[in-house]
Design an enzyme around this catalytic site. Structure first.
Site, PDB file in Angstrom:
ATOM      1  N   GLU A  17      38.802   4.853  14.898  1.00 19.57           N
ATOM      2  CA  GLU A  17      39.291   3.682  15.605  1.00 19.57           C
ATOM      3  C   GLU A  17      40.813   3.647  15.611  1.00 19.57           C
ATOM      4  O   GLU A  17      41.456   4.123  14.673  1.00 19.57           O
ATOM      5  CB  GLU A  17      38.775   2.403  14.939  1.00 19.57           C
ATOM      6  N   CYS A  73      39.022  -3.037  10.581  1.00 21.89           N
ATOM      7  CA  CYS A  73      38.761  -1.604  10.485  1.00 21.89           C
ATOM      8  C   CYS A  73      37.279  -1.338  10.241  1.00 21.89           C
ATOM      9  O   CYS A  73      36.689  -1.867   9.304  1.00 21.89           O
ATOM     10  CB  CYS A  73      39.579  -0.983   9.346  1.00 21.89           C
ATOM     11  N   HIS A 130      46.808  -7.197  -2.358  1.00 24.09           N
ATOM     12  CA  HIS A 130      45.629  -8.083  -2.293  1.00 24.09           C
ATOM     13  C   HIS A 130      45.351  -8.868  -3.568  1.00 24.09           C
ATOM     14  O   HIS A 130      44.591  -9.823  -3.531  1.00 24.09           O
ATOM     15  CB  HIS A 130      44.380  -7.320  -1.859  1.00 24.09           C
ATOM     16  N   GLY A 167      40.851   4.899   6.692  1.00 18.85           N
ATOM     17  CA  GLY A 167      41.264   5.938   5.762  1.00 18.85           C
ATOM     18  C   GLY A 167      42.460   5.565   4.906  1.00 18.85           C
ATOM     19  O   GLY A 167      43.165   4.588   5.165  1.00 18.85           O
ATOM     20  N   GLU A 168      42.690   6.356   3.870  1.00 17.03           N
ATOM     21  CA  GLU A 168      43.837   6.224   2.981  1.00 17.03           C
ATOM     22  C   GLU A 168      44.816   7.352   3.321  1.00 17.03           C
ATOM     23  O   GLU A 168      44.555   8.521   3.027  1.00 17.03           O
ATOM     24  CB  GLU A 168      43.386   6.319   1.525  1.00 17.03           C
TER      25      GLU A 168
END
Length: 357
Positions: free
Chosen positions: A106, A347, A230, A173-174
């Site tokens: 995406e 995502c 976060h 993804g990272e």
């Protein structure tokens, strides 16, 4: 006894076509020489690949027809297929793109006045397992090549028919678990022979992979860094982001200090505000303590609600309170409005809807 028939014709060797997006400048130079062409053809080919995003060798009209035919025999142009797209009332557009091996990723185009930002993916899926992320729930398929990361940006550019002014690698993804390809893609996006986007308008978003943050600090380009925080409470962050449990907040704090010392650049902390998880007064106080006295900017993100998820967005009033309290301790913070709230913008949402249907 088995005998070998020496007269049996051998199987012809099939030369696998190489995607020009995966080839370095030196490899394209070698290819042009192998085809018996003058060196100036290298620049022409690279312009078609990287600047004009050609989808066919026939598009390369300033190359002789014989050369186009030869290139088609030994190389490919990769390319992506648009599997699905959704357009939001705010103008942003979410794409599900498929590569030739059927891997799908995406990306998002986000237009504003005279600007076009792109959020691109660095992996198909993700192994970090963040609890509130639709991509993490699906696991990792594979890392993307630098060319595949770049092609997402070019697809959005061509669809909007306008120049991309900034890119954030904050999609699936990272990025730092695919470091070399991520950096190569950034350099191509930055190059005047590529997308020509200024380094400070190219951002990598990481969950906080400390060894790669320290490596990134040593790179010569002025690419920018965002860290998904976060929570500044260890137990909460471990719960939300199990993939980086081994990297403690204390070590992350030290690594970010080293990053700022080496680069002089302002990093961003991303903080998705989640109701009854990380929006309490205690969480806010820990966040203030973590960021106080640093150069960091805090992006308070309004969480995109995912159907059937136990995680829900916090209130607008709570987001404003976070910004106010952070400002009181000298930390710059803003509320980032989530684009595409009326479509599958988070995502992994679009791919799960389309690919599982």
């Amino acid at each position: 006894m088995t005998t070998v028939d020496d007269n049996k014709p051998s199987q012809p060797t099939v030369r696998r076509k190489r995607d020009l997006h995966s080839m370095s400048h030196g490899e394209i130079v070698e290819l042009v020489a192998e085809l018996g062409q003058p060196k100036f053809r290298v620049k022409q080919i690279e312009e078609w690949v990287w600047e004009k995003n050609a989808s066919s060798f026939d598009d390369m009209t300033n190359l002789p027809k014989t050369l186009r035919q030869k290139l088609g025999e030994v190389a490919s142009l990769g390319g992506v297929e648009e599997v699905a797209a959704q357009t939001s009332i705010d103008g942003s557009k979410k794409y599900l793109l498929r590569f030739p091996d059927s891997t799908a990723v995406e990306c998002v185009g986000m237009p504003t006045k005279n600007r076009l930002a792109v959020c691109a993916s660095t992996q198909a899926g993700c192994a970090m397992g963040c609890a509130f992320c639709a991509t993490g729930a699906a696991g990792l398929t594979r890392s993307l090549t630098a060319g595949e990361i770049y092609e997402q940006v070019m697809h959005v550019r061509d669809d909007f028919n306008t120049r991309v002014t900034s890119v954030v690698l904050m999609g699936q993804g990272e990025p730092f678990m695919n470091y070399d390809n991520t950096l190569e893609a950034l350099r191509r996006l930055n190059s005047p022979d590529g997308a020509g986007i200024g380094a400070r308008h190219l951002t990598v978003s990481t969950c906080g992979v400390i060894p790669m943050i320290l490596r990134f600090a040593k790179e010569p380009e002025q690419f920018t860094l965002a860290v998904s925080l976060h929570s500044a409470v260890q137990r909460t962050r471990d719960y939300l982001m199990p993939g980086v449990k081994k990297y403690s907040l204390m070590h992350l704090y030290d690594a970010m200090g080293e990053y700022v010392d080496k680069t002089g650049r302002r990093p961003t902390y991303e903080y998705a505000l989640i109701k009854d998880i990380n929006d309490s007064d205690e969480e806010l106080q820990y966040l203030c303590d973590f960021c106080r006295g640093t150069l960091a900017h805090v992006n308070i993100i309004k969480l995109n609600a995912i159907p059937h998820s136990k995680f829900q967005p916090s209130t607008d009033e709570r987001a404003d309170e976070f910004v106010r309290r952070l400002a009181n301790v000298g930390v710059e913070a803003t509320v980032r409005n989530s684009r595409g709230a009326d479509i599958d913008a988070a995502c992994g949402q679009l791919s799960q809807k389309v690919l599982r249907s």
